[in-house]
Design a protein around this motif. Structure first.
Motif, PDB file in Angstrom:
ATOM      1  N   ILE A 146     -11.425   2.224  87.371  1.00 25.89           N
ATOM      2  CA  ILE A 146     -11.776   0.800  87.426  1.00 25.89           C
ATOM      3  C   ILE A 146     -11.887   0.331  88.884  1.00 25.89           C
ATOM      4  O   ILE A 146     -12.876  -0.287  89.287  1.00 25.89           O
ATOM      5  CB  ILE A 146     -10.761  -0.038  86.619  1.00 25.89           C
ATOM      6  CG1 ILE A 146     -10.920   0.266  85.129  1.00 25.89           C
ATOM      7  CG2 ILE A 146     -10.947  -1.527  86.874  1.00 25.89           C
ATOM      8  CD1 ILE A 146      -9.790  -0.188  84.255  1.00 25.89           C
ATOM      9  N   VAL A 147     -10.871   0.688  89.702  1.00 26.49           N
ATOM     10  CA  VAL A 147     -10.884   0.233  91.096  1.00 26.49           C
ATOM     11  C   VAL A 147     -12.093   0.812  91.839  1.00 26.49           C
ATOM     12  O   VAL A 147     -12.786   0.096  92.573  1.00 26.49           O
ATOM     13  CB  VAL A 147      -9.556   0.633  91.800  1.00 26.49           C
ATOM     14  CG1 VAL A 147      -9.617   0.344  93.291  1.00 26.49           C
ATOM     15  CG2 VAL A 147      -8.388  -0.110  91.172  1.00 26.49           C
ATOM     16  N   ILE A 150     -15.090  -1.120  90.879  1.00 22.94           N
ATOM     17  CA  ILE A 150     -15.065  -2.489  91.417  1.00 22.94           C
ATOM     18  C   ILE A 150     -15.570  -2.468  92.864  1.00 22.94           C
ATOM     19  O   ILE A 150     -16.445  -3.243  93.250  1.00 22.94           O
ATOM     20  CB  ILE A 150     -13.633  -3.074  91.365  1.00 22.94           C
ATOM     21  CG1 ILE A 150     -13.248  -3.421  89.917  1.00 22.94           C
ATOM     22  CG2 ILE A 150     -13.520  -4.312  92.249  1.00 22.94           C
ATOM     23  CD1 ILE A 150     -11.817  -3.872  89.737  1.00 22.94           C
ATOM     24  N   VAL A 196      -2.503 -11.564  77.831  1.00 15.30           N
ATOM     25  CA  VAL A 196      -3.751 -11.218  78.520  1.00 15.30           C
ATOM     26  C   VAL A 196      -4.943 -11.905  77.849  1.00 15.30           C
ATOM     27  O   VAL A 196      -5.873 -12.353  78.517  1.00 15.30           O
ATOM     28  CB  VAL A 196      -3.952  -9.687  78.543  1.00 15.30           C
ATOM     29  CG1 VAL A 196      -5.145  -9.309  79.393  1.00 15.30           C
ATOM     30  CG2 VAL A 196      -2.719  -9.015  79.106  1.00 15.30           C
ATOM     31  N   TYR A 331     -12.485  -9.837  76.998  1.00 16.19           N
ATOM     32  CA  TYR A 331     -12.106  -9.568  78.390  1.00 16.19           C
ATOM     33  C   TYR A 331     -13.330  -9.432  79.290  1.00 16.19           C
ATOM     34  O   TYR A 331     -13.242  -9.617  80.495  1.00 16.19           O
ATOM     35  CB  TYR A 331     -11.273  -8.296  78.481  1.00 16.19           C
ATOM     36  CG  TYR A 331     -10.047  -8.323  77.624  1.00 16.19           C
ATOM     37  CD1 TYR A 331      -9.087  -9.317  77.803  1.00 16.19           C
ATOM     38  CD2 TYR A 331      -9.841  -7.393  76.622  1.00 16.19           C
ATOM     39  CE1 TYR A 331      -7.969  -9.366  77.011  1.00 16.19           C
ATOM     40  CE2 TYR A 331      -8.719  -7.434  75.827  1.00 16.19           C
ATOM     41  CZ  TYR A 331      -7.788  -8.421  76.021  1.00 16.19           C
ATOM     42  OH  TYR A 331      -6.688  -8.462  75.234  1.00 16.19           O
ATOM     43  N   GLU A 340     -20.516 -11.912  88.540  1.00 10.91           N
ATOM     44  CA  GLU A 340     -19.987 -11.489  89.832  1.00 10.91           C
ATOM     45  C   GLU A 340     -19.926  -9.958  89.875  1.00 10.91           C
ATOM     46  O   GLU A 340     -19.346  -9.349  88.974  1.00 10.91           O
ATOM     47  CB  GLU A 340     -18.592 -12.086  90.030  1.00 10.91           C
ATOM     48  CG  GLU A 340     -18.216 -12.172  91.487  1.00 10.91           C
ATOM     49  CD  GLU A 340     -16.815 -12.728  91.650  1.00 10.91           C
ATOM     50  OE1 GLU A 340     -16.016 -12.035  92.277  1.00 10.91           O
ATOM     51  OE2 GLU A 340     -16.556 -13.825  91.128  1.00 10.91           O
ATOM     52  N   MET A 342     -18.226  -7.637  91.423  1.00 11.09           N
ATOM     53  CA  MET A 342     -16.960  -6.927  91.349  1.00 11.09           C
ATOM     54  C   MET A 342     -16.377  -6.951  89.934  1.00 11.09           C
ATOM     55  O   MET A 342     -15.774  -5.982  89.466  1.00 11.09           O
ATOM     56  CB  MET A 342     -15.968  -7.501  92.350  1.00 11.09           C
ATOM     57  CG  MET A 342     -16.231  -6.891  93.708  1.00 11.09           C
ATOM     58  SD  MET A 342     -15.495  -7.679  95.082  1.00 11.09           S
ATOM     59  CE  MET A 342     -13.798  -7.600  94.846  1.00 11.09           C
ATOM     60  N   LEU A 343     -16.545  -8.077  89.264  1.00 10.62           N
ATOM     61  CA  LEU A 343     -16.055  -8.166  87.883  1.00 10.62           C
ATOM     62  C   LEU A 343     -16.867  -7.240  86.973  1.00 10.62           C
ATOM     63  O   LEU A 343     -16.344  -6.563  86.103  1.00 10.62           O
ATOM     64  CB  LEU A 343     -16.120  -9.604  87.360  1.00 10.62           C
ATOM     65  CG  LEU A 343     -15.205 -10.613  88.050  1.00 10.62           C
ATOM     66  CD1 LEU A 343     -15.413 -12.002  87.464  1.00 10.62           C
ATOM     67  CD2 LEU A 343     -13.742 -10.222  87.895  1.00 10.62           C
ATOM     68  N   SER A 346     -15.780  -3.695  87.163  1.00 11.00           N
ATOM     69  CA  SER A 346     -14.599  -3.343  86.372  1.00 11.00           C
ATOM     70  C   SER A 346     -14.985  -2.974  84.940  1.00 11.00           C
ATOM     71  O   SER A 346     -14.339  -2.151  84.304  1.00 11.00           O
ATOM     72  CB  SER A 346     -13.584  -4.480  86.373  1.00 11.00           C
ATOM     73  OG  SER A 346     -14.063  -5.554  85.610  1.00 11.00           O
TER      74      SER A 346
ATOM     75  N   GLN B 199      -8.493  -5.963  82.817  1.00  7.79           N
ATOM     76  CA  GLN B 199      -8.182  -7.372  83.117  1.00  7.79           C
ATOM     77  C   GLN B 199      -6.949  -7.445  84.013  1.00  7.79           C
ATOM     78  O   GLN B 199      -6.906  -8.216  84.968  1.00  7.79           O
ATOM     79  CB  GLN B 199      -7.922  -8.114  81.790  1.00  7.79           C
ATOM     80  CG  GLN B 199      -7.475  -9.547  81.954  1.00  7.79           C
ATOM     81  CD  GLN B 199      -8.641 -10.511  81.909  1.00  7.79           C
ATOM     82  OE1 GLN B 199      -9.803 -10.099  81.913  1.00  7.79           O
ATOM     83  NE2 GLN B 199      -8.360 -11.790  81.867  1.00  7.79           N
ATOM     84  N   ILE B 201      -5.812  -5.190  86.106  1.00  7.87           N
ATOM     85  CA  ILE B 201      -6.125  -4.745  87.478  1.00  7.87           C
ATOM     86  C   ILE B 201      -6.879  -5.842  88.233  1.00  7.87           C
ATOM     87  O   ILE B 201      -6.597  -6.132  89.386  1.00  7.87           O
ATOM     88  CB  ILE B 201      -6.937  -3.427  87.447  1.00  7.87           C
ATOM     89  CG1 ILE B 201      -6.016  -2.298  86.971  1.00  7.87           C
ATOM     90  CG2 ILE B 201      -7.524  -3.090  88.807  1.00  7.87           C
ATOM     91  CD1 ILE B 201      -6.695  -0.976  86.774  1.00  7.87           C
ATOM     92  N   ARG B 202      -7.809  -6.502  87.532  1.00  7.27           N
ATOM     93  CA  ARG B 202      -8.560  -7.594  88.181  1.00  7.27           C
ATOM     94  C   ARG B 202      -7.609  -8.701  88.636  1.00  7.27           C
ATOM     95  O   ARG B 202      -7.758  -9.278  89.700  1.00  7.27           O
ATOM     96  CB  ARG B 202      -9.601  -8.160  87.222  1.00  7.27           C
ATOM     97  CG  ARG B 202     -10.731  -7.196  86.921  1.00  7.27           C
ATOM     98  CD  ARG B 202     -11.935  -7.918  86.359  1.00  7.27           C
ATOM     99  NE  ARG B 202     -11.669  -8.602  85.106  1.00  7.27           N
ATOM    100  CZ  ARG B 202     -12.135  -8.187  83.935  1.00  7.27           C
ATOM    101  NH1 ARG B 202     -12.862  -7.098  83.861  1.00  7.27           N
ATOM    102  NH2 ARG B 202     -11.875  -8.862  82.833  1.00  7.27           N
ATOM    103  N   LEU B 203      -6.601  -8.985  87.771  1.00  9.60           N
ATOM    104  CA  LEU B 203      -5.650 -10.052  88.100  1.00  9.60           C
ATOM    105  C   LEU B 203      -4.754  -9.621  89.261  1.00  9.60           C
ATOM    106  O   LEU B 203      -4.534 -10.380  90.204  1.00  9.60           O
ATOM    107  CB  LEU B 203      -4.774 -10.381  86.887  1.00  9.60           C
ATOM    108  CG  LEU B 203      -5.444 -11.121  85.732  1.00  9.60           C
ATOM    109  CD1 LEU B 203      -4.538 -11.156  84.518  1.00  9.60           C
ATOM    110  CD2 LEU B 203      -5.790 -12.541  86.146  1.00  9.60           C
ATOM    111  N   ILE B 207      -9.067 -10.200  92.021  1.00 13.57           N
ATOM    112  CA  ILE B 207     -10.526 -10.323  91.865  1.00 13.57           C
ATOM    113  C   ILE B 207     -10.831 -11.407  90.831  1.00 13.57           C
ATOM    114  O   ILE B 207     -11.747 -12.196  90.973  1.00 13.57           O
ATOM    115  CB  ILE B 207     -11.125  -8.972  91.438  1.00 13.57           C
ATOM    116  CG1 ILE B 207     -10.906  -7.955  92.550  1.00 13.57           C
ATOM    117  CG2 ILE B 207     -12.604  -9.097  91.112  1.00 13.57           C
ATOM    118  CD1 ILE B 207     -11.144  -6.542  92.132  1.00 13.57           C
TER     119      ILE B 207
END
Lengths: 383, 216, 271
Positions: A146-147, A150, A196, A331, A340, A342-343, A346, B199, B201-203, B207
Motif C-alpha cells: 500500500i505504501v 501511495i 474504521v 473505504y 487525489e 495518493m489516495l 492506496s 484506510q 495506513i492512510r490515517l 494522507i
C-alpha cells in the motif's frame, strides 16, 4: 498325591499373596522428565512445567505442583490436576524471583511420590510474540504494497479505478435535493469515532458537504455518538469554509439524537417522515436498524445511497436502497470522490494485497491436496 | 499547527498500538492498557457532552417554536425521570426496573418487531428473478427462508415424501449457509479487511485527513 | 389488475403479516421440530460436563432481542441446573443487566438453585475486549462485586474460580458483534471453548467460525431456542415463537412467488 496337591495349592496362594502385597505396596514411579521453563510469548507472568505421562496401570490419579521461591520452602501452588495432564502453567509466580518446581504424583491409595526438583527459573517478558510471525509478515507485506503504491502515485501516473455506481450517484442525489428544494439526510451509522467504517463515512460526508455548500442545500446529520457529532460538525464547518460559504453552515443541522440503537432508528425515521429529505445517505456501521431506516427512506421516495462493511446488513440495503457500497467500496469512497492521486494509490496497493491473498489461497489448496501441510501449519501458529 | 498536532498524535498512537499487538512484554502491555483506559475514560465525558447538546437542541426547538416543538417536552420528561430515579436509587430500584421493563422493553421491542413487516414488504418488492444470477440468489433465499422454520421440513416430508431424503428443507438450508454463503462472506471479509488496513495506513500516515477538517 | 398486484400497497402486506402472526398466537400450531447439528453440539457438550463444572453465560443483548434470546437462556439454564453445572452470568451490554438478572432468578427459583453456590450474576462492565482480557487474568479484576454488590471473595462458588482456566464453556447470547470479539480475544488467546446463541438476523455471520471450530455450537434465533427446548424436553416460548413465525415465513414465500409470477407474465406480454 493329595499331599502334592496341597503343597501346590499352598504355593499358588503364597505366590498370589506375595504378588498382591507387592502390587498394593508398590509406590508409583516418580514423575519423570520434569522441566520448568519460562512460558514463551507472554509478559513474564508465568512458568510452564511439563512432565511425562505416567503409564496407565501406575495407579496415578492426579498431580499437584509444588513451588519454591528463591530456594525457600516448597508449597503447593495448584489444585489436583487430572492424571492425563502433562503440563501446567503457573500464573501465580512472584515476578523477579527464581522458582523451582516439584511435580507430585497422587495415587488412588492417597499416597504420593515427588519428582526431582527442577532447575530454578525466572520468568521474563518477551518483546516479540513469535506465534504472531505469520501475522507480522502479512502486515508488513500488505503495508509495504500500500505504501509503495501511495508514494508511486505521487509521480502523477494516472490510476484506473473501476466505476462505482453508488459514488457516481452522489452528485445526482445532491442535485436532485437542490432542484426539489429539500434537505439531504446523512447518517454515519452506529459506530463510534474509533470505528474504521465511521471514519470512512465521515470522509464521504466531507465530500458531500463540499458539494452541498455550493448549492445551499440543507445537510442534516443526526448522530448517535456525541464524539462523532463533534468531529462531524468540525468537518462540515471546514468544508463550507473551504468552499467559501461559511454563512451557509448551520451547526444545528448536525445534532445528537441518542446512543440507543432503536431509539436512534425511531428518531431518524421521524425526521425522514416529517421532513421528507430528497436524498438519504446511510454510510457506516449498521445493525438490525438498517432495514428500518432504508425502508422508511424508500417509502418517502428519497434517492438512497447506502454503504456499510457490516456484511450481514448488505442484503437489506441492496433490497431497499438505490445504490449500495459493498464492504471495501465504502473505504474506497474518499479516494474515488476526491480523485487525489495518493489516495487512489492506496486502492491499487489494496489490489496487490488481494493478489497476494489469492496466491496464498491457491498455493495452500494445491499443497494441501498434495499432502504438504507446512503452509497451513505455519498460518495456524497465530495464537 | 492546529492540523499538525492531531496528525502527529495519530501517527504516534497508530504505530505504538500496532506494535503492542505483537509484543506481549509487560511494558508494551502496560502502554496498551493505559491507552485503552484513556479511551474508556473519554466515554462518560462524551455522554455528558451528548446530553448537553441534546438539551441545547431541544431548548432551541422550544424557544424558536420549531415545528413539533411540543415533543421536546417529552424528551425532557423521559430524560429527567430516568436520570432522577437511576442516579438517586440505582438501577436495581423497583421503580427503575418497572420503568425499564414497562417502557424501555416494549418500546425497543416495538421498533425491532417492525423488521418483520419491513422485511416482508422489501422482499416482495425487491426479490425479482430479473437475471440468471438474481434467480439463483432468489432460489437460495427461498430455501433458507423456508428451511428456517419447522414448516419447511413438514412441507418437504409431505410433498416430497417419495424422495429417499427426509428433512431436506432444513438440511439444504444448512448446506447453503455452510458452503456458498460461507465462501461469499469470506470473500467480502477479506476485501473489507484489506480496505481497513489501507484506510488505517492512510490515517496513520496522515494522507487521509478529511476527518480533521479536510484540506492541507 | 396485474400492475396492481405487482405494486401491492405495502400496508396490505403489513396487514397480512400481522394476521400471520396474530392467528397462530391465538390458535397455537404444533409443528414437529428437528434438532440441527450446531444446537445438538452445545447440548451434548453441556450434557457431558461433570457435576460441579462451570459455564459462563454472556447476556449480550438488549430488550429488543429478548423474544429470541431469552428462551435460549432459559433452556440452557434449566439444563445446567439439572446437571448441577454451575453458571456465571455477566453482560457487556448496558441494557441487559435487569433482564438477565430477572431471568436467572426465575429459572433458579424453579430449579431450586442457590445464588452464590449454583450460580452468580456479575452484572455489567463497559468495554468489550478490555473486560474479556481482564477476566483472562482474573475475573475479580473485571468484576470486584456481583450484581447484588457482594464481593466475589465472599461468594462460595467463586472461591475456586479465578479465571477462564476454571470455566468449561462460554456461551455468548448475542444480538450484535460480541461473539466475534469473544472468539478473537478469548478463544484465540486463552483457547477457551465458546458457543453462541444469536438472533436470526446474524446467524449467517457465524458460519465461518463454526467451520473453523472456534464455535463449538450455535443456536440460531427462535429455531435454536425451540431445538434446545426440545432437547431438554420443556417446550416453551422458543417453540411457541418458531411455531408462530412459521406462517409469516410461508407468507413471505408465497408473496415472493406471486410477485415473480406476475413479473414473468408481464414481461412475456411486453415481449
Amino acid at each position: 498325591m493329595i499331599h502334592n496337591k496341597t503343597i501346590l495349592w499352598v504355593l499358588t496362594c503364597l505366590v498370589l499373596f506375595l504378588c498382591g502385597t507387592f502390587a498394593f505396596s508398590q509406590e508409583p514411579a516418580a514423575p519423570s522428565n520434569v522441566t520448568a521453563k519460562d512460558t514463551p510469548n507472554d509478559d513474564g507472568s508465568s512458568i510452564t512445567i511439563t512432565w511425562d505421562a505416567a503409564p496407565e496401570d501406575s495407579g496415578v490419579v492426579g498431580y499437584k505442583i509444588l513451588r519454591n521461591s528463591d530456594a525457600g520452602e516448597f508449597e503447593e501452588v495448584s489444585k489436583q490436576l487430572d492424571a492425563n495432564e502433562t503440563k501446567y502453567e503457573d500464573k501465580t509466580i512472584i515476578k523477579g524471583k527464581t522458582h523451582a518446581y516439584i511435580v507430585r504424583a497422587i495415587t488412588d491409595a492417597d499416597a504420593s511420590v515427588d519428582s526431582q526438583q527442577t532447575d530454578a527459573v525466572q520468568a521474563k517478558g518477551q518483546w516479540f510474540h513469535t506465534g504472531k510471525t505469520p501475522l507480522f509478515i502479512a502486515m508488513l507485506l500488505f503495508s509495504a504494497a500500500i505504501v509503495w503504491n501511495i508514494y508511486n502515485a505521487r509521480s502523477g501516473k494516472e490510476i484506473f479505478v473501476r466505476r462505482i455506481p453508488g459514488l457516481e450517484a452522489v452528485d445526482e442525489a445532491i442535485g436532485r435535493a437542490t432542484e426539489m428544494g429539500r434537505s439531504i439526510l446523512y447518517s454515519t451509522g452506529l459506530g463510534g469515532v474509533s470505528g474504521v467504517a465511521t471514519v470512512a463515512s465521515m470522509t464521504i460526508l466531507a465530500q458531500v458537504a463540499r458539494r452541498t455548500a455550493n448549492y445551499e442545500t440543507p445537510l442534516r446529520v443526526p448522530s448517535n455518538d456525541p464524539i462523532v457529532m463533534n468531529v462531524v460538525r468540525e468537518m462540515v464547518k471546514n468544508a463550507y469554509l473551504e468552499e467559501g460559504r461559511p454563512d451557509a453552515y448551520n451547526e444545528e443541522n448536525i445534532f445528537f439524537l441518542t446512543e440507543d440503537q432503536f431509539a436512534y432508528a425511531a428518531g431518524v425515521d421521524g425526521i425522514m417522515v416529517r421532513e421528507k429529505p430528497a436524498a438519504v445517505f446511510l454510510q457506516g456501521s449498521f445493525a438490525a436498524e438498517s432495514l428500518i431506516l432504508a425502508e422508511t427512506g424508500n417509502s418517502i421516495g428519497a434517492i438512497q445511497i447506502a454503504g456499510t462493511d457490516s456484511e450481514h446488513q448488505l442484503p437489506f440495503f441492496i433490497a431497499a436502497c438505490d445504490y449500495t457500497l459493498i464492504g471495501e467500496e465504502l473505504y474506497a469512497a474518499s479516494a474515488y470522490l476526491s480523485k487525489e492521486p495518493m489516495l487512489l494509490g492506496s486502492l491499487r496497493g489494496q489490489d496487490w494485497g488481494k493478489v497476494i491473498l489469492f496466491a496464498a489461497i491457491i498455493l495452500g489448496v494445491f499443497l494441501e491436496l498434495s499432502g504438504i501441510t507446512w503452509i497451513t501449519e505455519f498460518l495456524q501458529r497465530v495464537n | 499547527m492546529k492540523r499538525q498536532v492531531p496528525l502527529v498524535l495519530c501517527f504516534l498512537f497508530g504505530v505504538v498500538m500496532c506494535f503492542t499487538q505483537f509484543s506481549p512484554h509487560q511494558y508494551s502491555q502496560a502502554v496498551y492498557n493505559e491507552v485503552i483506559n484513556w479511551a474508556l475514560i473519554m466515554a462518560p465525558f462524551a455522554l455528558i457532552f451528548g446530553t448537553i447538546t441534546l438539551i441545547q437542541t431541544h431548548v432551541t426547538r422550544i424557544r424558536r417554536r420549531i415545528e413539533h416543538w411540543q415533543y421536546s417536552f417529552v424528551v425532557f420528561a423521559g430524560l429527567l425521570t430516568m436520570a432522577f430515579i437511576g442516579i438517586l436509587f440505582g438501577p436495581q430500584d423497583p421503580a427503575f426496573e418497572w420503568l425499564f421493563n414497562n417502557v424501555q422493553v416494549p418500546l425497543d421491542a416495538t421498533m425491532f418487531s417492525l423488521l418483520a413487516f419491513l422485511i416482508a414488504s422489501a422482499a416482495f418488492r425487491a426479490f425479482r428473478a430479473r437475471t440468471f444470477e438474481a434467480t439463483l440468489l432468489l432460489i437460495a433465499a427461498m430455501i433458507v427462508l423456508i428451511g428456517n422454520v419447522p414448516v419447511g421440513d413438514l412441507i418437504w416430508n409431505t410433498v416430497l415424501s417419495w424422495l429417499p431424503w427426509d428433512n431436506g428443507a432444513s438440511e439444504t438450508r444448512q448446506w447453503i449457509l455452510g458452503n456458498p454463503n460461507l465462501s461469499a462472506r469470506r470473500g467480502i471479509i477479506l476485501g473489507v479487511s484489506l480496505g481497513v488496513i489501507s484506510q488505517a495506513i492512510r490515517l496513520i500516515l496522515g494522507i487521509e485527513r478529511s476527518y480533521i477538517g479536510g484540506g492541507d | 389488475m396485474l400492475s396492481k398486484l405487482i405494486n401491492l400497497d405495502r400496508r396490505i402486506i403489513f396487514i397480512l403479516v400481522a394476521l400471520a402472526v396474530i392467528i397462530p398466537t391465538l390458535l397455537p400450531l404444533n409443528l414437529p421440530i428437528n434438532v440441527s447439528n450446531p444446537t445438538q453440539r452445545i447440548y451434548d457438550y453441556i450434557d457431558t460436563l461433570p457435576a460441579g463444572s462451570t459455564i459462563m453465560i454472556a447476556f449480550d443483548y438488549g430488550p429488543s432481542s429478548m423474544p429470541e434470546l431469552n428462551p435460549m437462556a432459559k433452556a440452557v439454564l434449566r439444563h445446567c441446573f439439572d446437571k448441577k453445572v454451575r453458571v456465571i452470568g455477566m453482560t457487556l451490554y448496558p441494557f441487559a443487566p435487569t433482564l438477565a438478572d430477572t431471568l436467572i432468578k426465575e429459572v433458579a427459583e424453579e430449579k431450586g438453585a442457590v445464588n452464590g453456590e449454583d450460580y452468580v450474576f456479575l452484572g455489567f462492565r463497559p468495554g468489550y475486549e478490555q473486560v474479556m482480557l481482564r477476566m483472562g487474568t482474573s475475573i475479580a479484576s473485571a468484576f470486584e462485586k456481583d450484581y447484588t454488590n457482594t464481593p466475589l471473595t465472599e461468594i462460595p462458588m467463586m472461591k475456586d474460580i479465578t479465571n477462564y482456566d476454571q470455566i468449561d464453556l462460554i456461551l455468548d447470547l448475542a444480538s450484535g458483534s460480541t461473539t466475534q470479539i469473544w472468539i478473537t480475544y478469548v478463544n484465540v488467546k486463552y483457547s477457551q471453548q465458546i458457543a453462541a446463541g444469536v438472533t436470526g438476523v446474524i446467524v449467517s455471520n457465524m458460519y465461518p467460525y463454526l467451520q473453523t471450530k472456534q464455535l463449538i455450537g450455535l443456536m440460531p434465533g427462535y429455531l435454536g431456542a425451540s431445538e434446545y427446548e426440545k432437547l431438554i424436553g420443556v417446550p416453551e416460548k422458543g417453540t411457541e415463537g418458531i411455531n408462530n413465525a412459521s406462517p409469516v415465513h410461508v407468507l413471505i414465500f408465497v408473496l415472493v412467488v406471486i410477485g415473480n409470477t406476475v413479473f414473468f407474465i408481464q414481461r412475456r406480454r411486453e415481449e
